[in-house]
Design a protein around this motif. Structure first.
Motif, PDB file in Angstrom:
ATOM      1  N   ALA A 161       8.690 -19.207 -20.995  1.00  0.00           N
ATOM      2  CA  ALA A 161       7.976 -20.383 -20.497  1.00  0.00           C
ATOM      3  C   ALA A 161       6.491 -20.306 -20.850  1.00  0.00           C
ATOM      4  O   ALA A 161       5.881 -21.314 -21.253  1.00  0.00           O
ATOM      5  N   ILE A 162       5.927 -19.117 -20.711  1.00  0.00           N
ATOM      6  CA  ILE A 162       4.511 -18.939 -21.077  1.00  0.00           C
ATOM      7  C   ILE A 162       4.300 -19.172 -22.565  1.00  0.00           C
ATOM      8  O   ILE A 162       3.317 -19.794 -22.992  1.00  0.00           O
ATOM      9  N   GLU A 163       5.239 -18.688 -23.390  1.00  0.00           N
ATOM     10  CA  GLU A 163       5.147 -18.907 -24.829  1.00  0.00           C
ATOM     11  C   GLU A 163       5.231 -20.395 -25.172  1.00  0.00           C
ATOM     12  O   GLU A 163       4.522 -20.887 -26.044  1.00  0.00           O
ATOM     13  N   ILE A 164       6.119 -21.109 -24.475  1.00  0.00           N
ATOM     14  CA  ILE A 164       6.243 -22.556 -24.708  1.00  0.00           C
ATOM     15  C   ILE A 164       4.960 -23.270 -24.298  1.00  0.00           C
ATOM     16  O   ILE A 164       4.467 -24.168 -25.005  1.00  0.00           O
ATOM     17  N   ASN A 165       4.401 -22.880 -23.166  1.00  0.00           N
ATOM     18  CA  ASN A 165       3.127 -23.473 -22.730  1.00  0.00           C
ATOM     19  C   ASN A 165       2.028 -23.229 -23.754  1.00  0.00           C
ATOM     20  O   ASN A 165       1.223 -24.125 -24.062  1.00  0.00           O
ATOM     21  N   SER A 166       1.984 -22.015 -24.295  1.00  0.00           N
ATOM     22  CA  SER A 166       0.951 -21.673 -25.288  1.00  0.00           C
ATOM     23  C   SER A 166       1.144 -22.470 -26.568  1.00  0.00           C
ATOM     24  O   SER A 166       0.181 -22.977 -27.157  1.00  0.00           O
ATOM     25  N   ALA A 167       2.400 -22.586 -27.014  1.00  0.00           N
ATOM     26  CA  ALA A 167       2.679 -23.332 -28.245  1.00  0.00           C
ATOM     27  C   ALA A 167       2.380 -24.811 -28.080  1.00  0.00           C
ATOM     28  O   ALA A 167       1.898 -25.470 -29.021  1.00  0.00           O
ATOM     29  N   ALA A 168       2.642 -25.346 -26.896  1.00  0.00           N
ATOM     30  CA  ALA A 168       2.418 -26.775 -26.660  1.00  0.00           C
ATOM     31  C   ALA A 168       0.955 -27.086 -26.369  1.00  0.00           C
ATOM     32  O   ALA A 168       0.528 -28.240 -26.471  1.00  0.00           O
ATOM     33  N   GLY A 169       0.192 -26.065 -26.002  1.00  0.00           N
ATOM     34  CA  GLY A 169      -1.205 -26.286 -25.661  1.00  0.00           C
ATOM     35  C   GLY A 169      -1.385 -27.011 -24.337  1.00  0.00           C
ATOM     36  O   GLY A 169      -2.445 -27.589 -24.084  1.00  0.00           O
ATOM     37  N   ALA A 170      -0.357 -27.009 -23.521  1.00  0.00           N
ATOM     38  CA  ALA A 170      -0.414 -27.674 -22.213  1.00  0.00           C
ATOM     39  C   ALA A 170       0.504 -26.940 -21.252  1.00  0.00           C
ATOM     40  O   ALA A 170       1.399 -26.205 -21.664  1.00  0.00           O
ATOM     41  N   ARG A 171       0.277 -27.136 -19.970  1.00  0.00           N
ATOM     42  CA  ARG A 171       1.114 -26.475 -18.966  1.00  0.00           C
ATOM     43  C   ARG A 171       2.340 -27.337 -18.699  1.00  0.00           C
ATOM     44  O   ARG A 171       2.301 -28.297 -17.931  1.00  0.00           O
ATOM     45  N   ILE A 172       3.433 -26.973 -19.343  1.00  0.00           N
ATOM     46  CA  ILE A 172       4.696 -27.683 -19.130  1.00  0.00           C
ATOM     47  C   ILE A 172       5.443 -27.070 -17.951  1.00  0.00           C
ATOM     48  O   ILE A 172       6.022 -27.790 -17.132  1.00  0.00           O
ATOM     49  N   PHE A 173       5.428 -25.750 -17.881  1.00  0.00           N
ATOM     50  CA  PHE A 173       6.116 -25.041 -16.813  1.00  0.00           C
ATOM     51  C   PHE A 173       5.107 -24.287 -15.958  1.00  0.00           C
ATOM     52  O   PHE A 173       4.158 -23.695 -16.471  1.00  0.00           O
ATOM     53  N   TYR A 174       5.313 -24.312 -14.652  1.00  0.00           N
ATOM     54  CA  TYR A 174       4.551 -23.473 -13.727  1.00  0.00           C
ATOM     55  C   TYR A 174       5.410 -22.251 -13.387  1.00  0.00           C
ATOM     56  O   TYR A 174       6.617 -22.371 -13.204  1.00  0.00           O
ATOM     57  N   VAL A 175       4.773 -21.110 -13.295  1.00  0.00           N
ATOM     58  CA  VAL A 175       5.530 -19.876 -13.060  1.00  0.00           C
ATOM     59  C   VAL A 175       5.350 -19.332 -11.652  1.00  0.00           C
ATOM     60  O   VAL A 175       5.951 -18.311 -11.307  1.00  0.00           O
ATOM     61  N   THR A 176       4.551 -19.989 -10.831  1.00  0.00           N
ATOM     62  CA  THR A 176       4.385 -19.553  -9.447  1.00  0.00           C
ATOM     63  C   THR A 176       4.342 -20.763  -8.522  1.00  0.00           C
ATOM     64  O   THR A 176       3.894 -21.847  -8.911  1.00  0.00           O
ATOM     65  N   GLY A 177       4.807 -20.560  -7.312  1.00  0.00           N
ATOM     66  CA  GLY A 177       4.713 -21.585  -6.282  1.00  0.00           C
ATOM     67  C   GLY A 177       5.758 -22.682  -6.416  1.00  0.00           C
ATOM     68  O   GLY A 177       6.556 -22.722  -7.359  1.00  0.00           O
ATOM     69  N   LEU A 178       5.750 -23.578  -5.422  1.00  0.00           N
ATOM     70  CA  LEU A 178       6.662 -24.720  -5.422  1.00  0.00           C
ATOM     71  C   LEU A 178       5.960 -26.023  -5.747  1.00  0.00           C
ATOM     72  O   LEU A 178       6.604 -26.970  -6.204  1.00  0.00           O
ATOM     73  N   GLN A 179       4.662 -26.091  -5.519  1.00  0.00           N
ATOM     74  CA  GLN A 179       3.940 -27.327  -5.752  1.00  0.00           C
ATOM     75  C   GLN A 179       2.449 -27.048  -5.785  1.00  0.00           C
ATOM     76  O   GLN A 179       1.944 -26.172  -5.065  1.00  0.00           O
ATOM     77  N   SER A 180       1.735 -27.797  -6.635  1.00  0.00           N
ATOM     78  CA  SER A 180       0.287 -27.641  -6.702  1.00  0.00           C
ATOM     79  C   SER A 180      -0.440 -28.982  -6.687  1.00  0.00           C
ATOM     80  O   SER A 180      -1.641 -29.031  -6.489  1.00  0.00           O
ATOM     81  N   TYR A 181       0.281 -30.085  -6.877  1.00  0.00           N
ATOM     82  CA  TYR A 181      -0.336 -31.416  -6.885  1.00  0.00           C
ATOM     83  C   TYR A 181      -0.721 -31.824  -5.468  1.00  0.00           C
ATOM     84  O   TYR A 181       0.068 -31.684  -4.528  1.00  0.00           O
ATOM     85  N   THR A 182      -1.935 -32.318  -5.300  1.00  0.00           N
ATOM     86  CA  THR A 182      -2.422 -32.682  -3.963  1.00  0.00           C
ATOM     87  C   THR A 182      -2.789 -34.153  -3.857  1.00  0.00           C
ATOM     88  O   THR A 182      -3.312 -34.579  -2.825  1.00  0.00           O
ATOM     89  N   GLY A 183      -2.518 -34.934  -4.905  1.00  0.00           N
ATOM     90  CA  GLY A 183      -2.850 -36.351  -4.871  1.00  0.00           C
ATOM     91  C   GLY A 183      -1.831 -37.168  -4.102  1.00  0.00           C
ATOM     92  O   GLY A 183      -0.901 -36.634  -3.479  1.00  0.00           O
ATOM     93  N   GLY A 184      -1.987 -38.486  -4.184  1.00  0.00           N
ATOM     94  CA  GLY A 184      -1.110 -39.380  -3.440  1.00  0.00           C
ATOM     95  C   GLY A 184      -0.079 -40.093  -4.284  1.00  0.00           C
ATOM     96  O   GLY A 184       0.671 -40.931  -3.768  1.00  0.00           O
ATOM     97  N   ASN A 185      -0.031 -39.789  -5.585  1.00  0.00           N
ATOM     98  CA  ASN A 185       0.930 -40.440  -6.469  1.00  0.00           C
ATOM     99  C   ASN A 185       2.297 -39.766  -6.315  1.00  0.00           C
ATOM    100  O   ASN A 185       2.456 -38.586  -6.605  1.00  0.00           O
ATOM    101  N   VAL A 186       3.280 -40.554  -5.848  1.00  0.00           N
ATOM    102  CA  VAL A 186       4.614 -39.982  -5.581  1.00  0.00           C
ATOM    103  C   VAL A 186       5.271 -39.496  -6.863  1.00  0.00           C
ATOM    104  O   VAL A 186       5.910 -38.433  -6.893  1.00  0.00           O
ATOM    105  N   PHE A 187       5.119 -40.245  -7.949  1.00  0.00           N
ATOM    106  CA  PHE A 187       5.742 -39.854  -9.222  1.00  0.00           C
ATOM    107  C   PHE A 187       5.150 -38.546  -9.736  1.00  0.00           C
ATOM    108  O   PHE A 187       5.889 -37.647 -10.162  1.00  0.00           O
ATOM    109  N   LEU A 188       3.816 -38.431  -9.697  1.00  0.00           N
ATOM    110  CA  LEU A 188       3.180 -37.193 -10.164  1.00  0.00           C
ATOM    111  C   LEU A 188       3.529 -36.014  -9.260  1.00  0.00           C
ATOM    112  O   LEU A 188       3.679 -34.887  -9.732  1.00  0.00           O
ATOM    113  N   GLU A 189       3.667 -36.290  -7.974  1.00  0.00           N
ATOM    114  CA  GLU A 189       4.056 -35.230  -7.045  1.00  0.00           C
ATOM    115  C   GLU A 189       5.462 -34.715  -7.359  1.00  0.00           C
ATOM    116  O   GLU A 189       5.709 -33.506  -7.350  1.00  0.00           O
ATOM    117  N   PHE A 190       6.385 -35.646  -7.642  1.00  0.00           N
ATOM    118  CA  PHE A 190       7.756 -35.252  -7.990  1.00  0.00           C
ATOM    119  C   PHE A 190       7.783 -34.519  -9.327  1.00  0.00           C
ATOM    120  O   PHE A 190       8.498 -33.519  -9.472  1.00  0.00           O
TER     121      PHE A 190
END
Length: 330
Positions: A161-190
Protein backbone atom coordinates in the motif's frame (compact mmCIF):
# COMPACT_ATOMS: atom_id res chain seq x y z
CA UNK A 1 -44.68 -22.62 18.55
CA UNK A 2 -45.00 -22.99 22.35
CA UNK A 3 -42.43 -25.83 22.25
CA UNK A 4 -40.03 -23.64 20.29
CA UNK A 5 -40.41 -20.75 22.75
CA UNK A 6 -39.82 -23.09 25.70
CA UNK A 7 -36.70 -24.47 24.02
CA UNK A 8 -35.28 -20.98 23.47
CA UNK A 9 -36.17 -19.90 27.02
CA UNK A 10 -34.52 -22.98 28.53
CA UNK A 11 -31.34 -22.48 26.51
CA UNK A 12 -31.15 -18.78 27.37
CA UNK A 13 -31.55 -19.50 31.09
CA UNK A 14 -28.79 -22.11 30.93
CA UNK A 15 -26.53 -19.65 29.14
CA UNK A 16 -27.24 -16.89 31.68
CA UNK A 17 -26.14 -19.20 34.52
CA UNK A 18 -23.01 -20.20 32.57
CA UNK A 19 -22.10 -16.57 31.90
CA UNK A 20 -22.59 -15.65 35.56
CA UNK A 21 -20.38 -18.50 36.78
CA UNK A 22 -17.68 -17.88 34.15
CA UNK A 23 -17.62 -14.13 34.78
CA UNK A 24 -17.41 -14.58 38.56
CA UNK A 25 -14.54 -17.03 38.22
CA UNK A 26 -12.78 -14.60 35.88
CA UNK A 27 -13.17 -11.84 38.46
CA UNK A 28 -11.61 -13.94 41.20
CA UNK A 29 -8.75 -15.08 38.96
CA UNK A 30 -8.05 -11.54 37.75
CA UNK A 31 -8.12 -10.24 41.32
CA UNK A 32 -5.64 -12.93 42.34
CA UNK A 33 -3.10 -12.41 39.58
CA UNK A 34 -3.34 -8.67 38.84
CA UNK A 35 -1.97 -6.00 41.14
CA UNK A 36 -3.44 -2.52 40.59
CA UNK A 37 -1.46 -1.38 43.63
CA UNK A 38 1.77 -1.80 41.66
CA UNK A 39 0.57 0.84 39.18
CA UNK A 40 0.89 3.43 41.95
CA UNK A 41 3.88 2.06 43.81
CA UNK A 42 6.01 1.94 40.65
CA UNK A 43 5.56 5.64 39.95
CA UNK A 44 8.40 8.05 40.38
CA UNK A 45 8.06 9.87 42.68
CA UNK A 46 5.97 7.38 44.64
CA UNK A 47 2.63 8.83 45.81
CA UNK A 48 1.93 8.98 49.55
CA UNK A 49 0.57 5.77 51.00
CA UNK A 50 -2.69 7.46 52.02
CA UNK A 51 -3.22 8.65 48.46
CA UNK A 52 -2.63 5.13 47.10
CA UNK A 53 -5.11 3.59 49.52
CA UNK A 54 -7.73 6.25 48.75
CA UNK A 55 -7.38 5.78 44.98
CA UNK A 56 -7.65 2.00 45.25
CA UNK A 57 -10.69 2.31 47.53
CA UNK A 58 -12.46 4.63 45.08
CA UNK A 59 -11.92 2.13 42.27
CA UNK A 60 -12.86 -0.85 44.50
CA UNK A 61 -9.45 -2.37 43.76
CA UNK A 62 -7.82 -2.29 47.17
CA UNK A 63 -6.28 -5.69 47.82
CA UNK A 64 -6.42 -5.00 51.55
CA UNK A 65 -10.21 -5.15 51.35
CA UNK A 66 -11.54 -8.74 51.54
CA UNK A 67 -12.14 -10.05 48.04
CA UNK A 68 -15.74 -11.10 48.78
CA UNK A 69 -16.53 -7.57 49.90
CA UNK A 70 -15.06 -6.17 46.68
CA UNK A 71 -16.91 -8.79 44.63
CA UNK A 72 -20.26 -8.01 46.25
CA UNK A 73 -19.86 -4.28 45.56
CA UNK A 74 -18.75 -4.94 41.97
CA UNK A 75 -21.62 -7.34 41.30
CA UNK A 76 -24.13 -5.04 42.99
CA UNK A 77 -23.11 -2.12 40.77
CA UNK A 78 -23.56 -4.30 37.68
CA UNK A 79 -26.98 -5.58 38.70
CA UNK A 80 -28.33 -2.21 39.87
CA UNK A 81 -26.59 0.30 37.57
CA UNK A 82 -24.93 -1.87 34.90
CA UNK A 83 -21.67 -0.27 36.01
CA UNK A 84 -18.72 -2.56 35.32
CA UNK A 85 -16.41 -0.64 37.59
CA UNK A 86 -13.44 1.67 37.31
CA UNK A 87 -9.92 1.32 36.00
CA UNK A 88 -6.90 1.74 38.32
CA UNK A 89 -6.66 5.30 36.97
CA UNK A 90 -10.26 6.02 37.96
CA UNK A 91 -11.80 5.92 34.47
CA UNK A 92 -15.12 4.28 33.69
CA UNK A 93 -14.88 0.81 32.13
CA UNK A 94 -18.29 1.34 30.52
CA UNK A 95 -17.17 4.47 28.71
CA UNK A 96 -13.84 3.01 27.61
CA UNK A 97 -15.45 -0.15 26.24
CA UNK A 98 -18.34 1.53 24.42
CA UNK A 99 -16.12 3.33 21.94
CA UNK A 100 -13.92 0.30 21.42
CA UNK A 101 -16.87 -1.97 20.73
CA UNK A 102 -17.91 0.40 17.95
CA UNK A 103 -14.39 0.39 16.52
CA UNK A 104 -14.27 -3.42 16.55
CA UNK A 105 -17.64 -3.66 14.81
CA UNK A 106 -16.51 -1.23 12.09
CA UNK A 107 -13.29 -3.18 11.66
CA UNK A 108 -14.65 -6.73 11.70
CA UNK A 109 -18.25 -6.71 10.42
CA UNK A 110 -17.62 -6.32 6.69
CA UNK A 111 -14.56 -8.65 6.59
CA UNK A 112 -16.57 -11.30 8.45
CA UNK A 113 -19.47 -11.17 5.97
CA UNK A 114 -17.10 -11.04 3.01
CA UNK A 115 -14.94 -13.94 4.21
CA UNK A 116 -18.00 -16.13 4.80
CA UNK A 117 -19.38 -15.44 1.34
CA UNK A 118 -16.03 -15.93 -0.43
CA UNK A 119 -14.81 -18.87 1.66
CA UNK A 120 -18.01 -20.93 1.52
CA UNK A 121 -18.48 -20.24 -2.19
CA UNK A 122 -14.93 -21.32 -2.96
CA UNK A 123 -15.36 -24.41 -0.81
CA UNK A 124 -18.46 -25.47 -2.75
CA UNK A 125 -16.81 -24.62 -6.08
CA UNK A 126 -13.60 -26.58 -5.45
CA UNK A 127 -15.33 -29.58 -3.86
CA UNK A 128 -17.37 -30.11 -7.02
CA UNK A 129 -14.15 -30.03 -9.04
CA UNK A 130 -12.05 -32.28 -6.84
CA UNK A 131 -8.53 -32.87 -8.24
CA UNK A 132 -9.18 -30.62 -11.24
CA UNK A 133 -6.94 -27.63 -11.87
CA UNK A 134 -9.39 -25.22 -10.22
CA UNK A 135 -9.35 -27.28 -7.05
CA UNK A 136 -5.56 -27.61 -7.04
CA UNK A 137 -5.07 -23.90 -7.70
CA UNK A 138 -7.39 -22.58 -5.00
CA UNK A 139 -6.32 -25.21 -2.48
CA UNK A 140 -2.70 -24.24 -3.12
CA UNK A 141 -3.49 -20.55 -2.63
CA UNK A 142 -5.36 -21.37 0.58
CA UNK A 143 -2.44 -23.46 1.86
CA UNK A 144 -0.03 -20.58 1.28
CA UNK A 145 -2.15 -18.08 3.18
CA UNK A 146 -2.86 -20.64 5.88
CA UNK A 147 0.79 -20.79 6.93
CA UNK A 148 1.45 -17.05 6.68
CA UNK A 149 1.11 -15.44 10.15
CA UNK A 150 -1.36 -12.58 10.43
CA UNK A 151 1.40 -10.16 11.37
CA UNK A 152 3.46 -11.02 8.29
CA UNK A 153 0.47 -10.77 5.96
CA UNK A 154 -0.55 -7.41 7.43
CA UNK A 155 2.98 -6.03 7.08
CA UNK A 156 3.15 -7.18 3.45
CA UNK A 157 -0.19 -5.53 2.69
CA UNK A 158 0.97 -2.30 4.35
CA UNK A 159 4.24 -2.41 2.40
CA UNK A 160 2.47 -2.74 -0.95
CA UNK A 161 0.00 0.00 0.00
CA UNK A 162 2.85 2.37 0.81
CA UNK A 163 4.50 1.55 -2.52
CA UNK A 164 1.22 2.25 -4.35
CA UNK A 165 0.86 5.57 -2.52
CA UNK A 166 4.43 6.50 -3.47
CA UNK A 167 3.94 5.53 -7.12
CA UNK A 168 0.66 7.44 -7.34
CA UNK A 169 2.07 10.50 -5.59
CA UNK A 170 -1.05 10.66 -3.42
CA UNK A 171 -2.43 8.97 -0.33
CA UNK A 172 -4.78 6.34 -1.70
CA UNK A 173 -4.56 4.02 1.30
CA UNK A 174 -4.27 4.90 4.98
CA UNK A 175 -2.32 2.43 7.09
CA UNK A 176 -3.41 3.54 10.56
CA UNK A 177 -6.67 4.39 12.26
CA UNK A 178 -10.29 4.15 11.17
CA UNK A 179 -10.92 7.74 10.14
CA UNK A 180 -9.13 11.06 9.83
CA UNK A 181 -11.61 13.32 7.99
CA UNK A 182 -13.14 15.95 10.28
CA UNK A 183 -15.26 17.94 7.84
CA UNK A 184 -19.00 17.88 7.32
CA UNK A 185 -19.14 16.36 3.84
CA UNK A 186 -20.81 12.94 4.16
CA UNK A 187 -19.37 11.64 0.88
CA UNK A 188 -15.80 12.63 1.79
CA UNK A 189 -16.27 11.16 5.25
CA UNK A 190 -17.38 7.83 3.76
CA UNK A 191 -14.53 7.89 1.23
CA UNK A 192 -12.05 8.54 4.03
CA UNK A 193 -13.49 5.62 5.98
CA UNK A 194 -13.08 3.32 2.97
CA UNK A 195 -9.47 4.44 2.50
CA UNK A 196 -8.76 3.44 6.10
CA UNK A 197 -10.72 0.20 6.00
CA UNK A 198 -9.54 -1.41 2.78
CA UNK A 199 -6.17 -2.67 4.08
CA UNK A 200 -7.37 -4.32 7.32
CA UNK A 201 -10.38 -5.66 5.39
CA UNK A 202 -8.06 -7.38 2.90
CA UNK A 203 -6.01 -8.94 5.71
CA UNK A 204 -8.96 -10.11 7.80
CA UNK A 205 -10.94 -11.38 4.81
CA UNK A 206 -8.06 -13.49 3.53
CA UNK A 207 -7.34 -14.98 6.96
CA UNK A 208 -10.96 -15.97 7.65
CA UNK A 209 -11.91 -16.95 4.08
CA UNK A 210 -9.12 -19.54 3.96
CA UNK A 211 -10.61 -21.37 6.94
CA UNK A 212 -14.15 -21.27 5.59
CA UNK A 213 -12.97 -22.45 2.17
CA UNK A 214 -11.04 -25.47 3.42
CA UNK A 215 -13.71 -26.46 5.95
CA UNK A 216 -16.59 -26.18 3.51
CA UNK A 217 -14.66 -28.15 0.89
CA UNK A 218 -14.02 -30.94 3.40
CA UNK A 219 -17.62 -31.00 4.63
CA UNK A 220 -19.06 -31.13 1.12
CA UNK A 221 -16.66 -33.82 -0.05
CA UNK A 222 -17.65 -35.99 2.91
CA UNK A 223 -21.33 -35.58 2.07
CA UNK A 224 -20.85 -36.11 -1.67
CA UNK A 225 -19.50 -39.60 -1.00
CA UNK A 226 -22.16 -40.52 1.57
CA UNK A 227 -24.52 -43.42 0.97
CA UNK A 228 -27.66 -41.29 0.82
CA UNK A 229 -26.21 -39.24 -2.04
CA UNK A 230 -25.37 -42.42 -3.96
CA UNK A 231 -28.93 -43.59 -3.34
CA UNK A 232 -30.32 -40.30 -4.67
CA UNK A 233 -28.26 -40.66 -7.83
CA UNK A 234 -29.36 -44.27 -8.24
CA UNK A 235 -32.96 -43.01 -8.20
CA UNK A 236 -32.29 -40.84 -11.22
CA UNK A 237 -30.88 -37.55 -9.95
CA UNK A 238 -27.91 -36.10 -11.76
CA UNK A 239 -24.70 -35.45 -9.85
CA UNK A 240 -25.40 -31.71 -9.62
CA UNK A 241 -28.97 -32.29 -8.50
CA UNK A 242 -27.91 -34.75 -5.79
CA UNK A 243 -25.28 -32.32 -4.53
CA UNK A 244 -27.59 -29.32 -4.56
CA UNK A 245 -30.61 -31.02 -2.99
CA UNK A 246 -28.88 -33.26 -0.47
CA UNK A 247 -25.11 -32.98 0.03
CA UNK A 248 -24.88 -29.19 0.01
CA UNK A 249 -27.56 -28.72 2.63
CA UNK A 250 -26.00 -31.27 4.96
CA UNK A 251 -22.53 -29.79 4.50
CA UNK A 252 -23.78 -26.33 5.43
CA UNK A 253 -24.77 -27.48 8.93
CA UNK A 254 -21.22 -27.51 10.42
CA UNK A 255 -20.40 -24.39 8.40
CA UNK A 256 -23.37 -22.55 9.88
CA UNK A 257 -22.17 -23.55 13.34
CA UNK A 258 -18.75 -22.06 12.60
CA UNK A 259 -20.38 -18.90 11.29
CA UNK A 260 -22.52 -18.56 14.41
CA UNK A 261 -19.52 -18.89 16.69
CA UNK A 262 -17.67 -16.20 14.72
CA UNK A 263 -19.83 -13.56 16.45
CA UNK A 264 -17.37 -13.31 19.33
CA UNK A 265 -14.46 -12.81 16.92
CA UNK A 266 -16.20 -9.76 15.46
CA UNK A 267 -15.37 -7.94 18.69
CA UNK A 268 -12.21 -9.56 20.06
CA UNK A 269 -10.69 -11.62 17.26
CA UNK A 270 -8.42 -9.07 15.60
CA UNK A 271 -5.88 -8.16 18.27
CA UNK A 272 -2.82 -8.26 16.00
CA UNK A 273 -4.60 -6.47 13.17
CA UNK A 274 -5.70 -3.74 15.57
CA UNK A 275 -2.13 -3.34 16.79
CA UNK A 276 -0.60 -3.13 13.32
CA UNK A 277 -3.18 -0.72 11.92
CA UNK A 278 -3.40 1.30 15.17
CA UNK A 279 -7.13 0.66 15.55
CA UNK A 280 -8.26 0.94 19.15
CA UNK A 281 -10.75 -1.90 19.34
CA UNK A 282 -11.88 -4.29 22.03
CA UNK A 283 -9.14 -6.84 21.40
CA UNK A 284 -6.44 -4.26 22.00
CA UNK A 285 -8.30 -3.05 25.10
CA UNK A 286 -8.30 -6.55 26.55
CA UNK A 287 -4.54 -6.89 26.14
CA UNK A 288 -3.95 -3.42 27.56
CA UNK A 289 -6.22 -4.23 30.51
CA UNK A 290 -4.15 -7.29 31.39
CA UNK A 291 -0.88 -5.40 31.02
CA UNK A 292 -2.22 -2.46 33.01
CA UNK A 293 -3.69 -4.49 35.90
CA UNK A 294 -7.15 -3.29 34.92
CA UNK A 295 -9.16 -6.02 36.65
CA UNK A 296 -12.60 -4.61 35.89
CA UNK A 297 -11.77 -3.95 32.25
CA UNK A 298 -10.40 -7.44 31.66
CA UNK A 299 -13.40 -9.07 33.34
CA UNK A 300 -15.84 -6.89 31.38
CA UNK A 301 -14.27 -7.89 28.06
CA UNK A 302 -14.27 -11.55 29.07
CA UNK A 303 -17.94 -11.32 30.05
CA UNK A 304 -18.83 -9.57 26.81
CA UNK A 305 -16.99 -12.23 24.82
CA UNK A 306 -18.83 -14.91 26.75
CA UNK A 307 -22.18 -13.33 25.90
CA UNK A 308 -21.21 -13.20 22.22
CA UNK A 309 -19.99 -16.81 22.26
CA UNK A 310 -23.13 -18.11 23.91
CA UNK A 311 -25.28 -16.05 21.54
CA UNK A 312 -23.37 -17.79 18.77
CA UNK A 313 -24.10 -21.15 20.39
CA UNK A 314 -27.81 -20.35 20.41
CA UNK A 315 -27.68 -19.29 16.77
CA UNK A 316 -25.74 -22.45 15.94
CA UNK A 317 -28.55 -24.55 17.44
CA UNK A 318 -31.12 -22.63 15.42
CA UNK A 319 -29.13 -22.89 12.19
CA UNK A 320 -28.60 -26.61 12.65
CA UNK A 321 -32.30 -27.16 13.36
CA UNK A 322 -33.30 -25.13 10.31
CA UNK A 323 -30.95 -27.03 7.99
CA UNK A 324 -31.37 -30.52 9.45
CA UNK A 325 -34.97 -31.73 9.82
CA UNK A 326 -33.78 -34.63 12.00
CA UNK A 327 -33.00 -32.20 14.82
CA UNK A 328 -35.98 -31.44 17.03
CA UNK A 329 -36.30 -28.58 19.49
CA UNK A 330 -36.69 -30.47 22.73
Amino acid sequence: MARFVWYITKRVLNYVVMIFVATSLTYFLASSFMSPRSNYESRTPRPPQESIEASLDRANLNDKTPIMERYQKWLGDILTKFDWGKTPQGGSVNQEMSGRIGASVKLMLFPTVLSIAIGVSLGVYTAQRQYQWQDRFWSGVASVFLVIPTVVLAILVVFFAIEINSAAGARIFYVTGLQSYTGGNVFLEFLDFLQHMILPTIVLTIISAVGYHLNQRTYLLDEMHADYVRTARAKGLTRKQAIRKHALRASLIPTSVNVAFSIASIFTGAVMTEKIFAIHGLGEYFINSINGNNIHGAVAVAAFSGVCTLAGALLADLFAAALDPRIKMS
